[in-house]
Design an enzyme around this catalytic site. Sequence first.
Site, mmCIF file in Angstrom:
data_model
loop_
_atom_site.group_PDB
_atom_site.id
_atom_site.type_symbol
_atom_site.label_atom_id
_atom_site.label_comp_id
_atom_site.label_asym_id
_atom_site.label_seq_id
_atom_site.Cartn_x
_atom_site.Cartn_y
_atom_site.Cartn_z
ATOM 1 N N SER A 21 -0.201 0.869 -7.629
ATOM 2 C CA SER A 21 -0.087 0.849 -6.166
ATOM 3 C C SER A 21 -1.318 0.215 -5.522
ATOM 4 O O SER A 21 -2.448 0.451 -5.943
ATOM 5 C CB SER A 21 0.056 2.291 -5.690
ATOM 6 O OG SER A 21 0.101 2.308 -4.288
ATOM 7 N N LEU A 73 -5.242 2.818 3.095
ATOM 8 C CA LEU A 73 -3.784 2.992 3.231
ATOM 9 C C LEU A 73 -3.181 2.224 4.397
ATOM 10 O O LEU A 73 -2.295 2.716 5.092
ATOM 11 C CB LEU A 73 -3.430 4.478 3.356
ATOM 12 C CG LEU A 73 -3.730 5.340 2.127
ATOM 13 C CD1 LEU A 73 -3.457 6.808 2.439
ATOM 14 C CD2 LEU A 73 -2.891 4.899 0.935
ATOM 15 N N ASN A 99 4.804 4.618 -3.737
ATOM 16 C CA ASN A 99 3.634 5.494 -3.678
ATOM 17 C C ASN A 99 3.627 6.146 -2.293
ATOM 18 O O ASN A 99 3.649 5.470 -1.275
ATOM 19 C CB ASN A 99 2.376 4.646 -3.909
ATOM 20 C CG ASN A 99 1.108 5.478 -3.918
ATOM 21 O OD1 ASN A 99 0.601 5.835 -2.859
ATOM 22 N ND2 ASN A 99 0.602 5.775 -5.091
ATOM 23 N N ASN A 127 0.559 10.254 -3.975
ATOM 24 C CA ASN A 127 -0.862 9.912 -3.994
ATOM 25 C C ASN A 127 -1.677 11.061 -3.404
ATOM 26 O O ASN A 127 -1.773 11.203 -2.187
ATOM 27 C CB ASN A 127 -1.049 8.629 -3.186
ATOM 28 C CG ASN A 127 -2.482 8.152 -3.145
ATOM 29 O OD1 ASN A 127 -3.371 8.777 -3.719
ATOM 30 N ND2 ASN A 127 -2.707 7.048 -2.467
ATOM 31 N N CYS A 130 -6.282 9.368 -2.950
ATOM 32 C CA CYS A 130 -6.910 8.224 -2.278
ATOM 33 C C CYS A 130 -8.262 8.642 -1.714
ATOM 34 O O CYS A 130 -8.328 9.545 -0.888
ATOM 35 C CB CYS A 130 -6.026 7.695 -1.157
ATOM 36 S SG CYS A 130 -6.843 6.343 -0.277
ATOM 37 N N LYS A 165 -0.050 11.208 -8.767
ATOM 38 C CA LYS A 165 -1.213 10.386 -9.158
ATOM 39 C C LYS A 165 -2.498 11.172 -8.942
ATOM 40 O O LYS A 165 -2.776 11.642 -7.843
ATOM 41 C CB LYS A 165 -1.231 9.096 -8.342
ATOM 42 C CG LYS A 165 -2.307 8.107 -8.797
ATOM 43 C CD LYS A 165 -2.092 6.744 -8.167
ATOM 44 C CE LYS A 165 -3.092 5.723 -8.668
ATOM 45 N NZ LYS A 165 -2.848 4.389 -8.077
ATOM 46 N N GLY A 244 -8.565 0.033 -15.058
ATOM 47 C CA GLY A 244 -9.297 -1.059 -15.683
ATOM 48 C C GLY A 244 -8.558 -1.843 -16.735
ATOM 49 O O GLY A 244 -9.175 -2.627 -17.464
#
Lengths: 303, 257
Positions: A21, A73, A99, A127, A130, A165, A244
């Site tokens: 996302s 967001l 998401n 989510n 964040c 998440k 990553g």
Amino acid sequence: MVNLEVNVGELKLKNPVMTASGTFGYGTEFADLIDLNRLGGFVVKGTTLNHREGNDYPRMAETPMGMLNAVGLQNKGVDYFINHIYPEIKNVDSQIVVNVSGASVSDYVAVAEKIAGLDAINAIEVNISCPNVKQGGMAFGTTTAGASEVTRAIRKVYPKTLIVKLSPNVTDITEIARAVEAEGADSVSLINTLLGMAIDVERRRPKLSTITGGLSGPAVKPVAVRMVWQVAKAVKIPVIGLGGIASGADALEFILAGATAIQVGTANFINPHVTMEIIDYMEGYCKRHNISDIKELIGAINA
Amino acid sequence: MKKQLTDFIIRSTQKLTPSCSLLSLEPKDGSKLPEILPGQFVEVAVDAVMLRRPISVCDVDYSANLLWLLVRNAGKGTAALISLPVGSTVNILLPLGNGFTTEGSEVKTGARLLLVGGGVGTAPLFYLGKKLKENGAEITFLTGAKTAAELLLVKEMEAIAPVAVTTDDGSFGEKGFVVNSSVWNQSWDRVYCCGPAPMMKAVAALARNSSVPCEVSLENMMACGLGACLCCVEKTVKGNVCVCSEGPVFNINDLTW
């Protein structure tokens, strides 16, 4: 033939490769460059109940093998998504995951209910991690009570695959993972960005308008692999690994650590073809190692 | 216009000033360059840094199949790019962004257009000037730099149209900033501008005061170049928009300057 199919709850992915996302827009931004139909799935960017302008510029700073972001967001709200974006992407032959973000539990619930009505969307990713919004977001993801509360409320209104998440900005991520599993989450995805900061020494000012932001990119990968390995041992639900991933070998690391599927994030900015290369690599790897089904590799490290 | 990822070979590099180099690049596989509009940019991958570096297009020579980029040494990534030897391969994402207005009633034959470039911002205006002149407009370049030694592409622009020059220290042309140039005493149908943000804001203010339409090309820091990461946003009358996908060229009336 190598079988790359995996299941995340009831969500069937043709291969384990998804996009993360906030790094892949709504998919259409990459349609000139890759075949979206080849993806196992793609997670569209964080969607909130109401329109959000996001944070002020500058929102990005490159760091060694990584980047900080503080987008906050920015999105046009769930109704805009349903009326304008969904019709454009619903026929893509891949799993579209939305998401879902919110500043309050009732916001999360309202968005999840609206998305539940979309036939071509079989999963949401909640989510609670964040780091770039003042209210909600990570506030729910850093305590077991907060994570449980959001998951419980969404579970009541969302019957399809519910992925939560997780934030890495916690003392023990396995506690949060177990808490959301207990409230009925079908899967957890991890990690969201690590809270970070960078300073322009000449100007003696933070590089981001918000001072702190979320670190992503290859720099976070070892932390992410470790957390995926810990969480995969701690829960029974499937884990989606991210953080990553920039190559096929990176993706395999997460699967060997226990992830059922993976998401590619920041690497999409560097090499827009990277997801296709990862799918090809997985197929080649399985052939090379005489593996007929990629599921055999999930958690298959000799440790 | 379809975006593509293509390997290019660096065919030439020429150091124009202490900090700026002009590179010509050709698709490695011999494929024809895609259509690129004046004001569009490319993103170049450089091994020294993680993210691609956005560079505006200085010229496109379709007959020689060469893409020309003017690159300023602005940090580790661009320093590595301009020091690559001729013959090196670089991967480029292109073409990106929207481009300047080159068609329509405002830029018709005989229209008087002023193209204002500051420093390396002169690069996209060079390509724009060629295109506008082909279309029959009467163009004038205005370019500014700190000193004569840092002026870019003056001879190349002179081959196309009149060039007005300002330098901060008066070492060439008129002394002062581009907004101090005497060309502003003439009347213009449209102004195009690319350069440092304070300069563009000053030019935008001048244009607005004389009710001349003005387009500026922004260079906000960006990651993806595709409108996905939402990092390069600029505040506009429509809210925050991505410079990479909805710009880099904006009409000043759409900005909150």
